[in-house]
Design a protein around this motif. Structure first.
Motif, mmCIF file in Angstrom:
data_model
loop_
_atom_site.group_PDB
_atom_site.id
_atom_site.type_symbol
_atom_site.label_atom_id
_atom_site.label_comp_id
_atom_site.label_asym_id
_atom_site.label_seq_id
_atom_site.Cartn_x
_atom_site.Cartn_y
_atom_site.Cartn_z
ATOM 1 N N LYS A 1 0.810 -1.208 0.000
ATOM 2 C CA LYS A 1 0.000 0.000 0.000
ATOM 3 C C LYS A 1 0.851 1.269 0.000
ATOM 4 O O LYS A 1 0.325 2.361 -0.078
ATOM 5 C CB LYS A 1 -0.933 -0.003 1.208
ATOM 6 C CG LYS A 1 -2.119 -0.948 1.059
ATOM 7 C CD LYS A 1 -3.037 -0.515 -0.064
ATOM 8 C CE LYS A 1 -4.237 -1.417 -0.205
ATOM 9 N NZ LYS A 1 -5.137 -0.994 -1.294
ATOM 10 N N GLU A 2 2.158 1.126 0.095
ATOM 11 C CA GLU A 2 3.031 2.294 0.008
ATOM 12 C C GLU A 2 3.058 2.782 -1.442
ATOM 13 O O GLU A 2 3.013 1.993 -2.381
ATOM 14 C CB GLU A 2 4.444 1.942 0.468
ATOM 15 C CG GLU A 2 4.532 1.579 1.938
ATOM 16 C CD GLU A 2 5.948 1.273 2.358
ATOM 17 O OE1 GLU A 2 6.851 1.400 1.505
ATOM 18 O OE2 GLU A 2 6.155 0.917 3.530
ATOM 19 N N VAL A 3 3.112 4.088 -1.591
ATOM 20 C CA VAL A 3 3.152 4.670 -2.923
ATOM 21 C C VAL A 3 4.567 4.546 -3.473
ATOM 22 O O VAL A 3 5.523 5.087 -2.884
ATOM 23 C CB VAL A 3 2.719 6.144 -2.894
ATOM 24 C CG1 VAL A 3 2.775 6.747 -4.293
ATOM 25 C CG2 VAL A 3 1.318 6.271 -2.312
ATOM 26 N N PHE B 1 5.431 7.844 -8.450
ATOM 27 C CA PHE B 1 3.987 7.766 -8.625
ATOM 28 C C PHE B 1 3.296 8.678 -7.615
ATOM 29 O O PHE B 1 3.866 9.053 -6.582
ATOM 30 C CB PHE B 1 3.488 6.334 -8.422
ATOM 31 C CG PHE B 1 3.890 5.393 -9.524
ATOM 32 C CD1 PHE B 1 3.045 5.139 -10.587
ATOM 33 C CD2 PHE B 1 5.126 4.765 -9.496
ATOM 34 C CE1 PHE B 1 3.414 4.284 -11.603
ATOM 35 C CE2 PHE B 1 5.515 3.902 -10.499
ATOM 36 C CZ PHE B 1 4.651 3.656 -11.562
ATOM 37 N N VAL B 2 2.073 9.029 -7.929
ATOM 38 C CA VAL B 2 1.220 9.764 -6.991
ATOM 39 C C VAL B 2 -0.040 8.931 -6.768
ATOM 40 O O VAL B 2 -0.480 8.200 -7.655
ATOM 41 C CB VAL B 2 0.843 11.163 -7.530
ATOM 42 C CG1 VAL B 2 2.056 12.044 -7.617
ATOM 43 C CG2 VAL B 2 0.148 11.064 -8.880
ATOM 44 N N PHE C 1 -0.708 6.848 -10.204
ATOM 45 C CA PHE C 1 -0.472 7.471 -11.499
ATOM 46 C C PHE C 1 0.980 7.927 -11.585
ATOM 47 O O PHE C 1 1.517 8.492 -10.627
ATOM 48 C CB PHE C 1 -1.387 8.686 -11.704
ATOM 49 C CG PHE C 1 -2.788 8.332 -12.067
ATOM 50 C CD1 PHE C 1 -3.169 8.195 -13.397
ATOM 51 C CD2 PHE C 1 -3.739 8.117 -11.083
ATOM 52 C CE1 PHE C 1 -4.460 7.858 -13.730
ATOM 53 C CE2 PHE C 1 -5.036 7.776 -11.413
ATOM 54 C CZ PHE C 1 -5.396 7.639 -12.746
ATOM 55 N N PRO C 2 1.635 7.683 -12.732
ATOM 56 C CA PRO C 2 3.016 8.154 -12.895
ATOM 57 C C PRO C 2 3.052 9.668 -12.936
ATOM 58 O O PRO C 2 2.138 10.313 -13.463
ATOM 59 C CB PRO C 2 3.439 7.541 -14.229
ATOM 60 C CG PRO C 2 2.167 7.278 -14.962
ATOM 61 C CD PRO C 2 1.139 6.967 -13.913
ATOM 62 N N ASN D 1 -2.619 -1.109 -10.807
ATOM 63 C CA ASN D 1 -3.752 -0.580 -10.055
ATOM 64 C C ASN D 1 -4.731 -1.677 -9.642
ATOM 65 O O ASN D 1 -5.360 -1.588 -8.585
ATOM 66 C CB ASN D 1 -4.466 0.492 -10.879
ATOM 67 C CG ASN D 1 -3.721 1.815 -10.871
ATOM 68 O OD1 ASN D 1 -3.186 2.225 -9.841
ATOM 69 N ND2 ASN D 1 -3.654 2.474 -12.021
ATOM 70 N N VAL D 2 -4.876 -2.705 -10.467
ATOM 71 C CA VAL D 2 -5.725 -3.833 -10.074
ATOM 72 C C VAL D 2 -5.170 -4.493 -8.824
ATOM 73 O O VAL D 2 -5.890 -4.807 -7.869
ATOM 74 C CB VAL D 2 -5.838 -4.850 -11.238
ATOM 75 C CG1 VAL D 2 -6.426 -6.172 -10.752
ATOM 76 C CG2 VAL D 2 -6.705 -4.282 -12.347
#
Length: 564
Positions: free
Chosen positions: A11-13, A17-18, A29-30, A142-143
């Protein structure tokens, strides 16, 4: 081919990415503009979720009605049995076996697809398709990040048209079934995908179509519009509604070639794009009626007057009638108000753009949701829950839009605008209610239009509209510009009005209106389309099918990249 789906993601970004949360989806999202996010489209996605919720219930109810009919029940008995069913609960219970199979044909990062699966109870499977390797890799990421079942939300790389043609009606080389819902949301025109879509959607299925090429549809490039949609825009003040009707006519024309026809459920212009929801049915008998739903437009070159010319007509009775070309023209050789010529536009869809039963149901659901949010009933809801009333980010704006749509005259194509008519005469612009009052007192119907705040739809002919403005000018005289010799204003005002307009407000206009924001201002500056996503396209790509097989298809012609 894009990299296979990662098995798990924390779950860490990740760096570079944002994290963006929308509805029940959390998306990575990149930071670079390869696959990107545009929050202007949130209403588009929210509205689509609402329509899919309704469609899932309606589809299941229709199936149950057919089953009961086969068992010999009377229509009254069927209605009584169906009335006692909680369809919201039933679609959730049957989704895994008999739910919707959805194709998100131009899915980009998969935001819309993931929201469909997490927020629409009746979804069985979503195919997350895109041409770009970067987009498909991002969809896989993202899935996994959203912890949704990758066998039910399935990213794949492929040409949208090729994927749809593999699912076309009847026997096909791939042996695949049609989709219950197909979503087309390109960056630009949906025209290149319409032929495949009307064949790949199931009988009674739903197409959700976005077009962002309004510069073309509104008339800045009429030759391009004709090439893409086989319709000529007039670039008149009703251009936004005409754009919607051009797209509906293009869908109908494509469907008719395959003995199919469309039934619009909701068709709207929003911000810089349009969005239509239509059901597609197979019926050669209904296809015969297509010419009755189509019209050309004669637009005056001197003023806002316009006349519709239906393409066909039906004569005779229900059992022995026949279809013919309509008689005409429906307008005089020159504009009776100004003596100017006419510009021919169309053909356009001139039948209703909305099904008011669906509109009112969607509006009621949105209002119920808003009340629940106001009472705090959504607090404590588990992440990933899929109730039909799950909160949508733009509920308030959706209520305003659906309220405006529900108030439209559904059987009146196109509209007038106050600023256009007043501008032609160089006179003080009346209030919308002043013109409405004059029309109602004269025995005509009138309503607002869902996109243009100062527009109105009416069944009154153009000469009545100009008589009302002539009477208005008698009370509010024009200046020197309105009296200039041989000007359009002078020609219109030189004729005495045959109708004496009564501007006193009738009781229907004195009734307090529903207090909602029908035409909210843009929430921030530069509220519009973003630049096209970056990324190289491949000429040939291996298409990963839902069953795990691979096919190879040419990529040429799929130029438009989806904007989220």
């Amino acid at each position: 081919m894009a990299d296979p789906a990662p098995k798990s993601i924390t779950k860490e970004v990740p760096k570079g990415f944002v994290l963006i949360k929308e509805g029940q989806a959390s998306m990575l999202f990149p930071k670079e503009n390869e696959v990107f996010y545009n929050k202007v489209q949130v209403l588009n996605r929210d509205l689509s979720i609402m329509m899919l919720r309704l469609f899932a219930e309606r589809r299941l109810r229709d199936k149950e009605a057919k089953r009961l009919k086969r068992e010999g029940l009377t229509p009254e008995q069927i209605t009584a049995q169906l009335a006692d069913v909680d369809w919201t609960k039933k679609v959730a219970e049957t989704a895994a076996e008999d739910g919707l199979v959805v194709l998100d044909a131009l899915a980009a990062s998969g935001l819309r697809s993931i929201r469909y699966f997490k927020e629409v109870s009746g979804v069985k499977k979503v195919i997350v398709n895109d041409l770009e390797e970067a987009a498909v890799a991002q969809a896989h990421r993202n899935v996994a990040y959203n912890n949704v079942d990758p066998t039910r939300v399935v990213p794949q790389q492929g040409n949208a048209n090729l994927v749809m043609y593999q699912h076309m009606e009847g026997p096909n080389l791939a042996g695949k079934e049609q989709f219950d819902v197909i979503d087309l949301d390109p960056y630009g025109s949906a025209a290149p995908f319409m032929d495949a879509a009307v064949q790949a959607v199931a009988n009674g299925g739903m197409l959700c179509v976005t077009c962002t090429d309004l510069a073309v549809l509104n008339g800045n490039h009429p030759e391009v519009c004709w090439g893409k949609y086989r319709s000529m825009p007039t670039k008149a003040r009703y251009m936004h509604e005409m754009a919607v009707r051009i797209v509906l006519q293009a869908l109908e024309t494509q469907a008719n070639r395959y003995r199919r026809y469309i039934v619009p459920l909701l068709s709207v212009g929003i911000d810089f794009y349009l969005r239509v929801f239509v059901r597609v049915f197979t019926s050669p008998q209904e296809v015969k009626k297509a010419s009755l739903k189509t019209s050309y437009v004669h637009q005056s070159l001197g003023c806002g007057s316009f006349y519709l010319q239906p393409v066909g007509k039906f004569t005779g009775g229900a059992g022995n009638g026949n279809y013919q070309g309509s008689t005409g023209p429906t307008c005089p050789p020159v504009c009776p108000e100004t003596g100017a010529g006419f510009r021919l536009g169309g053909p356009i869809w001139s039948a209703p753009m909305h099904d008011m039963e669906w509109v009112m149901e969607a509006l009621n659901r949105a209002e119920e949701q808003q009340e629940q949010e106001g009472e705090g009933e959504t607090e404590g809801r588990e992440e990933g829950a899929m109730p039909a009333s799950a909160p949508l980010p733009t509920t308030e704006r959706m209520i305003g839009l659906l309220t405006a749509v529900s108030e439209e005259l559904v059987d009146v194509p196109l509209h007038y605008t106050l600023q256009d008519m007043a501008g032609t005469l160089h006179c003080t612009c009346p209030r919308v209610d002043d013109v409405k009052a004059a029309l109602l007192n004269a025995g005509y119907r009138v309503s607002n239009q869902h996109k243009e705040p100062r527009a109105f739809k009416t069944d009154a002919p153009p000469e009545v509209m100009w008589d009302i403005f002539r009477c208005w000018v008698q009370k509010h005289p024009v200046g020197d510009r309105g009296k200039k010799e041989n000007s359009m204003a002078a020609k219109i005002l030189s004729k005495p009005p045959k109708l004496q307009a009564n501007f006193s407000l009738p009781p229907s206009l004195l009734t307090p209106k529903k207090k909602v924001k029908r035409y909210p201002p843009n929430p921030e500056a530069f509220w519009g389309p973003k630049s096209k996503a970056k990324g190289k396209k491949r000429k040939v790509v291996e298409v990963v099918g839902e069953e795990g097989g691979m096919e190879r298809g040419a990529m040429e012609g799929e130029e438009d990249k989806k904007e989220e």
